[in-house]
Design an enzyme around this catalytic site. Structure first.
Site, PDB file in Angstrom:
ATOM      1  N   LYS A 107       0.855  -1.193   0.000  1.00 43.43           N
ATOM      2  CA  LYS A 107       0.000   0.000   0.000  1.00 43.43           C
ATOM      3  C   LYS A 107       0.891   1.243   0.000  1.00 43.43           C
ATOM      4  O   LYS A 107       1.874   1.295   0.757  1.00 43.43           O
ATOM      5  CB  LYS A 107      -0.910  -0.022   1.241  1.00 43.43           C
TER       6      LYS A 107
ATOM      7  N   SER B 110      -9.965   2.115   2.648  1.00 43.60           N
ATOM      8  CA  SER B 110      -9.044   2.839   1.804  1.00 43.60           C
ATOM      9  C   SER B 110      -8.030   1.945   1.083  1.00 43.60           C
ATOM     10  O   SER B 110      -7.428   2.396   0.103  1.00 43.60           O
ATOM     11  CB  SER B 110      -8.260   3.850   2.646  1.00 43.60           C
TER      12      SER B 110
ATOM     13  N   SER C  38     -10.416  -0.029   6.854  1.00 48.53           N
ATOM     14  CA  SER C  38      -9.752   0.103   5.548  1.00 48.53           C
ATOM     15  C   SER C  38      -9.053  -1.148   5.049  1.00 48.53           C
ATOM     16  O   SER C  38      -8.602  -1.174   3.902  1.00 48.53           O
ATOM     17  CB  SER C  38      -8.731   1.248   5.594  1.00 48.53           C
TER      18      SER C  38
END
Lengths: 95, 505
Positions: free
Chosen positions: B83, B163, B187
């Site tokens: 990420k 997210s 997330s």
């Protein structure tokens, strides 16, 4: 608590986020919607309840009061958007 | 199976790792196949912001050498996505924000350093909501991510959740055997549910936050996302561990999570919190929840109705505490020391111009919310009040875990929605996290496991919530759910199909 455009301007100023005058009404409406929804917390009785600051799972640790890092001037400066030699630059702040 | 056959990228992380150690294929072969799939599918999915092909092949060659020398770490040679919130030394790290568009960290996050120590290969940096603030990956300055899943008979672009939407989409499509995520209010779990994969947010303090770009420091926690529960177990075992550089890191040994996947469930008490029957929740989600209850009962668990009375206040509390911490953390982006700068005549103008241009709408909104709740005259009414309600939410969990071992709930109140169905009201968008936020507030670990599909063929996840640092029981129960669900559905857009088409042409 209703949040007016003057408050929006004050918050933006505190947060150092530039906003245009024609945005303040829209932002006030949006933030009022969110804080109106948040006001449901008024129903909760919190008398005698201690505030939770973090999860409290890690025990505070002591360590030797010694330097553990440093000598990284070039690393620290490597992402500066503007620099002069070994210095960050800003607009003139002292006349 | 050779790494250049179409199905190589459909293997689980554990299968890939074992194949590498057996020398059935090399990491260079596997990484080459994964990079080709990324090149073919990423222009459409937009799951990766930055692809680090040369670096990945160099890491793969190192892993092959380590395997040949009999020194393979637990992630040796396995290609994964990172990420783009984890700082990677020398590799641009953006947090999907214009303000960090050209930021190249001079240091490595502890989580990615741990994965590298264990031999993992990094394919690149995955897309996310800007600064991890969002539930649909719609706030990224690098554009939205397309969910590889499609509704039956429709090509509409669906959101992957957020997210960690790029990580979830990449893993679901086979562009990596796993990916790192971070979870502040859901997330990891909500995008895992939307993309039909598994993800775990471990206990707060289990993974170091050092080098992970901060959003809300008392909530942010890293975790793995992968296609199976066992894959997450291997990856978490690598990511987790004590780190003196994070004052909230907890110093306790990392257990063998993979071994925990095989544990018996006999006698475990599973709590079903009655407050998670959200009004207006689709009947299909209620049905899959009931199915999950039946599966765990069949596996020998005792099912217990429980109550977490402050559940409904979780989201409103979150939307005070998370923005407050965000406004403080994001104060560092000032256009002076790092990140983008927009000139101004005075220092204040420089700050205001930089932060207006550098942050997107949602990030600016949250900074302003946080600034407001921390401002003089409102601090007690909002922030202090929210901290007290947070105590009550945490107490709900500690009370209920005196009686049961694990809680079972739906992960999200809906399946993935279309990019153009995004609600215009921010509060409606925030409601996507209604089931995931309470565990974040309390700091307890929680996992999402794909349990079935809805009538349109979209995946639905079930959430397991456990006691502090009892990830092992989550892995045990998650594995049982996975076996019972036998979830073999696959998304419409996948790496193996691209590879097959390439071979056929």
């Amino acid at each position: 608590m209703s949040l007016d455009t003057a408050t929006v301007r004050r918050i933006a100023r505190l947060a150092r986020i530039g906003i245009e005058e024609n945005e303040t009404e829209g932002l006030a409406r949006e933030l009022n919607g969110i804080f109106g929804w948040i006001e449901q917390l008024d129903e909760v009785d919190v008398s005698g309840v201690a505030p939770m600051i973090g999860t409290g799972l890690a025990t505070p640790r002591m360590r030797e009061d010694v330097v553990t890092d440093g000598d990284r001037r070039d690393d620290v400066l490597s992402n500066a958007p503007d620099r002069v030699d070994a210095f960050f630059t800003v607009p003139k702040v002292v006349e | 199976m050779a790494a250049d056959t179409p199905n190589a990228l459909d293997m689980s992380l554990v299968e890939a790792r074992d194949g590498l150690v057996r020398k059935a294929f090399s990491s260079v072969e596997l990484t080459t196949a994964a990079l080709a799939a990324v090149e073919a599918l990423n222009p459409r999915l937009n799951a990766y912001i930055t692809v680090t092909g040369d670096q990945a092949l160099a890491q793969a060659a190192q892993a092959d050498a380590a395997i040949a020398a009999g020194e393979a770490g637990p992630m040796a040679g396995v290609p994964v996505g990172i990420k783009d919130l984890f700082c990677t030394k020398g590799v641009r790290t953006t947090a999907a924000s214009n303000i960090l568009r050209d930021f190249v960290p001079p240091y490595e996050s502890t989580v990615t350093a741990n994965l590298r120590r264990d031999g993992a290969v990094f394919l690149g940096k995955t897309n996310l909501d800007e600064f991890a603030m969002g539930s649909g990956n719609l706030t990224s300055a690098f554009g939205p991510v397309e969910n590889p899943w499609k509704r039956a008979g429709s090509d509409a672009a669906l959101v992957p959740g957020g997210s960690s939407g790029g990580s979830a989409a990449a893993v679901a499509a086979g562009l990596g055997f796993g990916a790192t995520g971070t979870d502040t209010g859901g997330s990891i779990r909500q995008p895992a549910s939307y993309c039909g994969i598994t993800g775990i947010k471990p206990t707060y303090g289990r993974c170091s936050r050092f080098g992970t770009i901060a959003f809300a420091s008392s909530l942010d926690q890293a975790g793995p996302m992968a296609r199976t529960v066992a894959d997450c177990a291997v990856m978490l075992g690598s990511m987790a561990g004590f780190d003196a550089q994070d004052s909230t890191s907890v110093d306790r040994p990392v257990p063998d999570y993979l071994a925990a996947c095989g544990r018996s469930l006999k006698g475990l008490r599973i709590g079903i919190p009655r407050e998670y029957h959200a009004p207006g929740m689709p009947a299909e989600i209620e049905a899959i929840w009931q199915q999950g209850i039946a599966w765990l009962r069949d596996a020998g668990c005792e099912i217990v109705d429980v109550s977490l009375p402050h559940t409904k206040y979780g989201l409103a509390t979150y939307y005070i505490i998370a923005p407050a911490e965000c406004s403080s953390n994001l104060a560092r982006y000032d256009g002076v020391r790092f990140g983008a700068r927009v000139a101004g005549g005075t220092l204040d103008e420089l700050y205001e111009n930089t932060r207006r241009a550098g942050f997107g709408d949602e990030t600016r909104r949250r900074i302003m919310m946080g600034t407001y709740v921390l401002s003089a005259g409102y601090y007690d009414a909002y922030y202090l009040k929210a901290q007290k309600v947070r105590s009550l939410i945490q107490r709900d969990f500690t009370d209920v875990f005196a009686d049961v071992d694990v809680l079972l709930t739906p992960t999200a109140p809906s399946a993935a929605f279309a990019q153009d169905e995004k609600p215009s009201d921010p509060v409606q968008m925030y409601l996507n996290d209604i089931f995931t936020v309470p565990a974040s507030m309390a700091g307890v670990p929680a996992m999402s496991v794909p349990a079935g599909v809805d009538a349109q063929g979209l995946p639905l996840g079930l959430q397991l919530i456990g006691r502090f640092f009892d990830e092992e029981t989550l892995f045990a129960v998650g594995s049982a759910l996975e076996r019972a669900a036998a979830f073999t559905h696959r998304p419409a857009l996948r790496a193996s199909d691209v590879a097959r088409a390439g071979i056929a042409s």
